[in-house]
Design a protein around this motif. Structure first.
Motif, short mmCIF file in Angstrom:
data_model
loop_
_atom_site.label_atom_id
_atom_site.label_comp_id
_atom_site.label_asym_id
_atom_site.label_seq_id
_atom_site.Cartn_x
_atom_site.Cartn_y
_atom_site.Cartn_z
N MET A 1 0.84 -1.19 0.00
CA MET A 1 0.00 0.00 0.00
C MET A 1 0.88 1.24 0.00
N ARG A 2 0.51 2.21 -0.79
CA ARG A 2 1.30 3.43 -0.86
C ARG A 2 1.13 4.26 0.40
N HIS A 3 2.08 5.10 0.64
CA HIS A 3 2.05 5.99 1.80
C HIS A 3 0.95 7.03 1.60
N LEU A 4 0.09 7.19 2.59
CA LEU A 4 -0.97 8.19 2.53
C LEU A 4 -0.55 9.43 3.30
N PRO A 5 -1.02 10.59 2.86
CA PRO A 5 -0.69 11.81 3.60
C PRO A 5 -1.39 11.81 4.96
N HIS A 6 -0.83 12.52 5.90
CA HIS A 6 -1.43 12.64 7.23
C HIS A 6 -2.51 13.72 7.18
N VAL A 7 -3.68 13.43 7.77
CA VAL A 7 -4.73 14.43 7.89
C VAL A 7 -5.23 14.45 9.33
N THR A 8 -5.76 15.59 9.72
CA THR A 8 -6.39 15.78 11.02
C THR A 8 -7.81 16.25 10.77
N LEU A 9 -8.77 15.64 11.46
CA LEU A 9 -10.16 16.05 11.31
C LEU A 9 -10.52 17.11 12.34
N VAL A 10 -11.19 18.16 11.88
CA VAL A 10 -11.73 19.20 12.75
C VAL A 10 -13.19 19.39 12.38
N PRO A 11 -14.02 19.82 13.34
CA PRO A 11 -15.44 20.03 13.01
C PRO A 11 -15.60 21.04 11.88
N PHE A 12 -16.56 20.79 11.02
CA PHE A 12 -16.89 21.71 9.93
C PHE A 12 -17.66 22.89 10.53
N LEU A 60 -29.52 8.77 14.75
CA LEU A 60 -29.09 9.00 16.13
C LEU A 60 -28.35 10.32 16.29
N ARG A 61 -27.50 10.63 15.32
CA ARG A 61 -26.70 11.86 15.38
C ARG A 61 -26.05 12.08 14.01
N ASP A 62 -25.46 13.26 13.86
CA ASP A 62 -24.72 13.53 12.62
C ASP A 62 -23.35 14.12 12.97
N HIS A 63 -22.44 13.96 12.03
CA HIS A 63 -21.07 14.47 12.19
C HIS A 63 -20.58 14.96 10.84
N THR A 64 -19.87 16.08 10.84
CA THR A 64 -19.21 16.55 9.63
C THR A 64 -17.88 17.18 10.03
N TRP A 65 -16.85 16.75 9.31
CA TRP A 65 -15.51 17.24 9.60
C TRP A 65 -14.85 17.76 8.32
N VAL A 66 -13.85 18.60 8.52
CA VAL A 66 -12.94 18.99 7.46
C VAL A 66 -11.60 18.33 7.78
N ALA A 67 -11.02 17.69 6.79
CA ALA A 67 -9.68 17.11 6.95
C ALA A 67 -8.66 18.18 6.59
N LEU A 68 -7.70 18.35 7.48
CA LEU A 68 -6.63 19.32 7.27
C LEU A 68 -5.33 18.58 7.00
N ASP A 69 -4.51 19.12 6.11
CA ASP A 69 -3.20 18.52 5.85
C ASP A 69 -2.23 18.95 6.95
N VAL A 70 -0.97 18.55 6.83
CA VAL A 70 0.01 18.87 7.88
C VAL A 70 0.25 20.38 8.01
N GLY A 71 -0.05 21.14 6.98
CA GLY A 71 0.05 22.60 7.05
C GLY A 71 -1.22 23.26 7.54
N ARG A 72 -2.20 22.44 8.00
CA ARG A 72 -3.50 22.90 8.51
C ARG A 72 -4.37 23.52 7.43
N ARG A 73 -4.15 23.11 6.17
CA ARG A 73 -4.98 23.57 5.07
C ARG A 73 -6.08 22.54 4.80
N PRO A 74 -7.34 22.97 4.55
CA PRO A 74 -8.43 22.04 4.26
C PRO A 74 -8.17 21.26 2.98
#
Length: 168
Positions: A1-12, A60-74
């Motif tokens: 499997m290829r290397h995937l970029p790191h992302v961080t999820l933050v609430p939308f 039951l509930r809903d969730h929505t996130w924005v994934a940010l790259d290592v530079g904190r860009r969406p």
């Protein structure tokens, strides 16, 4: 499997709307998800369907996130509803068109499945049009498989991943 970029999820949030909304001006994004009002509508409708029955399942509930790259860009928007069957998360996602074919879609999917807010979810499900090859590749890369390779009555193939929470 290829290397995937790191992302961080933050609430939308409203603050992230301008960065995400521009992605919906891209013709391919509009083809699969809709126009620039889609993310704003997502924010407006947050929490409105909780407790309702949708296709035989209670929301039951809903969730929505924005994934940010290592530079904190969406780089991606991902989210959906958790239903009482499973529990199961039915979700949709979009990747910034400038980041296509870089692994951000699969990375966002994997981050979503590991998010603490979804620790109780057993089944993850995404409905994808068969012609949307890029989206199918993203979910397949994250371990999803189609319930049935033939589209349903709406022309959608439902991709599912079931996890065993006992192993966690």
């Amino acid at each position: 499997m290829r290397h995937l970029p790191h992302v961080t999820l933050v609430p939308f949030t409203e603050e992230l709307l301008p960065a995400v909304q521009v992605w919906f001006e891209h013709a391919e994004v509009q083809r699969w998800l809709g126009g620039p009002d889609w993310p704003a509508q997502c924010l407006r409708m947050r929490g409105q369907g909780i407790g309702e029955i949708f296709r035989g399942r209670r929301v039951l509930r809903d969730h929505t996130w924005v994934a940010l790259d290592v530079g904190r860009r969406p780089v991606a928007l991902i989210g959906g509803d958790v239903y009482d069957s499973g529990p199961e998360l039915g979700f949709a996602y979009v990747v910034d068109p400038a980041r296509w074919r870089q692994g951000y879609g699969t990375a966002a999917l994997l981050a979503m499945m590991e998010h603490p807010d979804l620790a109780d979810v057993v089944v993850f499900k995404a409905g994808i049009e068969p012609e949307n090859v890029a989206s199918t590749r993203c979910v397949t890369g994250a371990g999803f498989r189609p319930d049935d390779p033939e589209p349903d009555f709406e022309g959608i193939v439902h991709h599912r991943l079931r996890r065993d929470l006992r192993a966690s």
